[in-house]
Write an enzyme that holds these catalytic residues in place. Sequence first.
Site, PDB file in Angstrom:
ATOM      1  N   HIS A 163     112.953  83.165 -36.098  1.00  0.00           N
ATOM      2  CA  HIS A 163     113.752  84.394 -36.200  1.00  0.00           C
ATOM      3  C   HIS A 163     112.985  85.365 -37.109  1.00  0.00           C
ATOM      4  O   HIS A 163     112.243  84.930 -37.998  1.00  0.00           O
ATOM      5  CB  HIS A 163     115.087  84.002 -36.846  1.00  0.00           C
ATOM      6  CG  HIS A 163     116.120  85.077 -36.880  1.00  0.00           C
ATOM      7  ND1 HIS A 163     116.143  86.055 -37.839  1.00  0.00           N
ATOM      8  CD2 HIS A 163     117.173  85.315 -36.077  1.00  0.00           C
ATOM      9  CE1 HIS A 163     117.185  86.849 -37.635  1.00  0.00           C
ATOM     10  NE2 HIS A 163     117.828  86.417 -36.568  1.00  0.00           N
ATOM     11  N   ASP A 207     114.935  76.671 -42.147  1.00  0.00           N
ATOM     12  CA  ASP A 207     115.911  77.684 -41.784  1.00  0.00           C
ATOM     13  C   ASP A 207     117.017  76.967 -41.013  1.00  0.00           C
ATOM     14  O   ASP A 207     116.855  76.616 -39.845  1.00  0.00           O
ATOM     15  CB  ASP A 207     115.221  78.755 -40.920  1.00  0.00           C
ATOM     16  CG  ASP A 207     116.224  79.722 -40.289  1.00  0.00           C
ATOM     17  OD1 ASP A 207     117.434  79.475 -40.381  1.00  0.00           O
ATOM     18  OD2 ASP A 207     115.772  80.717 -39.690  1.00  0.00           O
ATOM     19  N   GLN A 224     120.965  77.868 -37.654  1.00  0.00           N
ATOM     20  CA  GLN A 224     121.545  77.401 -36.391  1.00  0.00           C
ATOM     21  C   GLN A 224     121.807  75.901 -36.364  1.00  0.00           C
ATOM     22  O   GLN A 224     122.327  75.390 -35.375  1.00  0.00           O
ATOM     23  CB  GLN A 224     120.619  77.774 -35.218  1.00  0.00           C
ATOM     24  CG  GLN A 224     120.447  79.260 -34.999  1.00  0.00           C
ATOM     25  CD  GLN A 224     121.729  79.962 -34.548  1.00  0.00           C
ATOM     26  OE1 GLN A 224     122.671  79.331 -34.082  1.00  0.00           O
ATOM     27  NE2 GLN A 224     121.753  81.272 -34.699  1.00  0.00           N
ATOM     28  N   LYS A 238     127.967  81.762 -39.646  1.00  0.00           N
ATOM     29  CA  LYS A 238     127.679  80.997 -38.422  1.00  0.00           C
ATOM     30  C   LYS A 238     128.422  79.664 -38.417  1.00  0.00           C
ATOM     31  O   LYS A 238     128.356  78.906 -37.461  1.00  0.00           O
ATOM     32  CB  LYS A 238     126.174  80.771 -38.285  1.00  0.00           C
ATOM     33  CG  LYS A 238     125.424  82.093 -38.077  1.00  0.00           C
ATOM     34  CD  LYS A 238     124.016  81.877 -37.648  1.00  0.00           C
ATOM     35  CE  LYS A 238     123.176  83.124 -37.822  1.00  0.00           C
ATOM     36  NZ  LYS A 238     123.332  84.088 -36.727  1.00  0.00           N
ATOM     37  N   CYS A 252     116.252  88.757 -32.106  1.00  0.00           N
ATOM     38  CA  CYS A 252     115.481  88.802 -33.369  1.00  0.00           C
ATOM     39  C   CYS A 252     114.341  87.797 -33.353  1.00  0.00           C
ATOM     40  O   CYS A 252     114.057  87.140 -34.379  1.00  0.00           O
ATOM     41  CB  CYS A 252     116.371  88.551 -34.586  1.00  0.00           C
ATOM     42  SG  CYS A 252     117.524  89.869 -34.883  1.00  0.00           S
TER      43      CYS A 252
HETATM   44  N1  PMP Z   1     117.486  82.255 -38.690  1.00  0.00           N
HETATM   45  C1  PMP Z   1     118.034  81.971 -37.505  1.00  0.00           C
HETATM   46  C2  PMP Z   1     117.484  80.845 -36.688  1.00  0.00           C
HETATM   47  C3  PMP Z   1     119.124  82.728 -37.058  1.00  0.00           C
HETATM   48  O1  PMP Z   1     119.680  82.452 -35.883  1.00  0.00           O
HETATM   49  C4  PMP Z   1     119.616  83.779 -37.868  1.00  0.00           C
HETATM   50  C5  PMP Z   1     120.772  84.644 -37.422  1.00  0.00           C
HETATM   51  N2  PMP Z   1     120.742  85.020 -36.092  1.00  0.00           N
HETATM   52  C6  PMP Z   1     119.007  84.016 -39.095  1.00  0.00           C
HETATM   53  C7  PMP Z   1     117.946  83.240 -39.474  1.00  0.00           C
HETATM   54  C8  PMP Z   1     119.461  85.095 -40.006  1.00  0.00           C
HETATM   55  O2  PMP Z   1     120.751  84.851 -40.453  1.00  0.00           O
HETATM   56  P1  PMP Z   1     121.579  85.965 -41.239  1.00  0.00           P
HETATM   57  O3  PMP Z   1     121.482  87.205 -40.416  1.00  0.00           O
HETATM   58  O4  PMP Z   1     122.950  85.399 -41.292  1.00  0.00           O
HETATM   59  O5  PMP Z   1     120.948  86.108 -42.567  1.00  0.00           O
END
Ligand code: PMP
Length: 403
Positions: free
Chosen positions: A122, A199, A202, A225, A361
């Site tokens: 991401h 990270d 997910q 999430k 993203c």
């Molecule tokens: N890493 C991953 C794999 C994600 O899916 C996301 C959110 N889509 C993020 C990081 C970022 O999370 P946040 O926007 O809640 O900080």
Amino acid sequence: MFTTDDIRKEFPILAQQVHGKPLVYLDNAATTQKPQCVIDAISEVYTTYNANVHRGVHHLSQVATEAMESARTTVQQFIGAEQRHEIIFTRGTTESINLVASSFGETFLKSGDEVIISALEHHSNIVPWQLLRDRIGIELRIIPLTEECSLDLEAYRRVFNERTKLVSVAHVSNVLGITNPIKEIIDIAHSHDVPVLIDGAQSTPHIKVDVKELDADFFALSGHKVYAPTGIGVLYGKEKWLEAMRPYHGGGEMIKSVRFEKTTYNELPYKFEAGTPDYTGIIALGKALEWVNSIGIEKIAAHEHALTRYAVEQLQRIEKMRIFGNPDGAAVSFLIGDIHPADIGTILDHLGIAVRTGHHCAQPLMDYLGIPGTVRASFAAYNTKEEVDILIKGIQRAVKMFG
Ligand code: PMP
């Protein structure tokens, strides 16, 4: 024993209609909906005990502090951390990764050092390292993907050298819905004495996480999430790293004493929690994790896996269907012929079905796959097989219109 029907009743938002159709919410990888107990927890703070935490001698401040610190224990137990003070509250995964990039990066890394990330990250696990690269001149090394869209572990093994200082990878891909072999990734890094940041944005909602068993050095997650409110997240870090790292933000609460000549910093975790924390969000996060515990994360995971498998089976029957990777979690990404993902998303929206379309993203992953984006359906504890059927019917309708 809970049924999905019981679970759905706890989520007031799900009862509504969108464009005259019952809402089918399949955008859970972007954010989950909130159970009534989480909504009530927020309301309870503001109606009964709202007061700034930690510094107050008065009753309300003590009640709020106790509730916030008890949520820290809930988080600690939820992810299997050894110590409470290894749990740092942040705004989310993004801030947690930025904290490590800045604080670990500026404490331990120098020009020419290397950080390993992967091709499926991401943006929040790419850009903070690029910013660090701009500031101190580190290099980024990228683990490529195999043809099956999984991480190429052989290439990963080869990328280590004496300049490698950190590995930072996703536990579960938000695009492909695949789970990376995170224990193996960590073990390989540790055999080179290199720490690992996971990270977990997910994975936390869908997998039993045990940072101690994984031997993770850092683990980042987002509350929103996993059925908690937006704006609250966690960074887990091993005490030995957090102790040695310089602070991230400066301000109140993160200090022991402040003089114009010199400031000394507070103990963990407060050293990394400058300013008034989002104690309401923290308390609601604790409530959300208790809610997950009340159902059981394994049970939620099994339900979501079954939905994903069923969705994949049904999707594969559609002509010109391309499913990316081999999803083993709670999300599936696909394209149909050359129909633009946004067109499918728009038709589905008219049918009350919420999916996400676009690059999710993860633009470097889209470039790698040679596509502009995908349609992604992602599942949570409250989704049903019937909703997958509605999704499939909706897609068939879109194919008729655009195919
Ligand atoms: N890493 C991953 C794999 C994600 O899916 C996301 C959110 N889509 C993020 C990081 C970022 O999370 P946040 O926007 O809640 O900080």
